[in-house]
Design a protein around this motif. Structure first.
Motif, short mmCIF file in Angstrom:
data_model
loop_
_atom_site.label_atom_id
_atom_site.label_comp_id
_atom_site.label_asym_id
_atom_site.label_seq_id
_atom_site.Cartn_x
_atom_site.Cartn_y
_atom_site.Cartn_z
N ASP A 120 9.98 -1.92 -6.08
CA ASP A 120 9.03 -1.58 -3.83
C ASP A 120 9.34 -2.74 -2.99
N PHE B 9 -5.35 0.41 1.88
CA PHE B 9 -5.16 1.60 1.17
C PHE B 9 -3.06 1.47 1.96
N LYS B 10 -3.04 2.98 0.68
CA LYS B 10 -1.49 3.25 1.18
C LYS B 10 -1.20 4.99 0.64
N SER C 67 -5.54 3.69 -5.74
CA SER C 67 -4.36 3.29 -3.85
C SER C 67 -5.31 3.00 -2.35
N MET C 68 -6.42 2.49 -2.71
CA MET C 68 -7.52 1.70 -1.75
C MET C 68 -8.22 0.64 -2.44
#
Ligand code: C5P
Length: 232
Positions: free
Chosen positions: A126, A169-170, A191-192
């Motif tokens: 990633d 966050f994502k 995800s945060m």
């Protein structure tokens, strides 16, 4: 049910309707690209319920999301979209990779929120992308940046009322068959980063990443706090 994608902590199945999918959230947590793993009981349903409440709140604020409704404790029906292979990250304070990779200090507030793009490809770890690289991959970064900043405004205010600082966050996006953009995947404490305002308490996956505590009671606190507020 026909499996479309088997993710690290979720499975996506084909729905009965060809334009829908069913996303199952598992009692599983991973970190370090799957190197660290655990199976905390109840975690799947917590992330599913928190994501559902957040998607409902965002939809009320006119953000197009893939979420349709929950079916059972740990499954949701969503609109089928083609996922864009980008992890879009929004940051209000410095934490995690931006601290490891720059001179910024942990917790340092950013002068304004920033949006970053990472390639969604575990086999390539990633990597951080430049806007030029995003364009070369065939995507205009602008709509992702605009929608992500709107999401940030909504969620930051929501969590502020709960006494929680939304550090970062994502999100992921997808296009439907008509080429319309939708917020996809999940938004949960996986995800945060969620920090107690004026305190040391953390309510997110860093507890697991850093061996600092159990995620299930922390995620449950987030669900309990969100439940009365998210739909108002
Ligand atoms: O890893 P980093 O510090 O850049 O992550 C920023 C935010 O994005 C964190 O809230 C993290 O939980 C989330 N994230 C994610 N999935 C990834 C990478 C980061 O949900 N693959």
């Amino acid at each position: 049910m026909e499996v479309i994608i088997e993710g690290k902590v979720k499975t996506v199945y084909q729905g009965d309707d060809s334009q829908q999918v069913i996303i199952e959230y598992h009692d599983k947590v991973t970190a370090g690209n799957g190197e660290k793993e655990d199976h905390p009981l109840g975690k799947g349903s917590l992330c599913c319920s928190i994501s559902a409440l957040i998607f409902e709140k965002l939809a009320k604020e006119l953000i197009p999301t893939h979420y349709i409704n929950m079916v059972g404790a740990n499954k949701m029906i969503c609109k089928k979209v083609d996922i864009v292979p980008l992890e879009v990250i929004c940051r209000n304070r410095a934490a995690g990779s931006i601290v490891r990779e720059t001179t910024l200090n942990e917790g340092q507030p950013l002068p304004q929120p920033i949006v970053e793009f990472f390639l969604k490809d575990d086999s390539k770890h990633d990597p951080l992308l430049t806007p030029d690289r995003v364009r070369l991959m065939g995507y205009d970064p602008k709509p992702f940046i605009e929608m992500t900043l709107r999401i940030n405004d909504i969620l930051r205010s929501l969590f502020y009322i709960l006494g929680i600082d939304l550090v970062d966050f994502k999100v992921e996006y997808g296009y439907d068959a008509h080429g319309d953009l939708y917020l996809a995947d999940e938004i949960s404490p996986d995800s945060m980063r969620l920090w107690k305002i004026g305190g040391e308490e953390r309510f997110d996956k860093d507890l697991f990443r850093k061996d600092e505590g159990d995620i299930v009671p922390a995620y449950r606190q987030i669900l309990d706090k969100l439940q009365p507020l998210a739909v108002t």
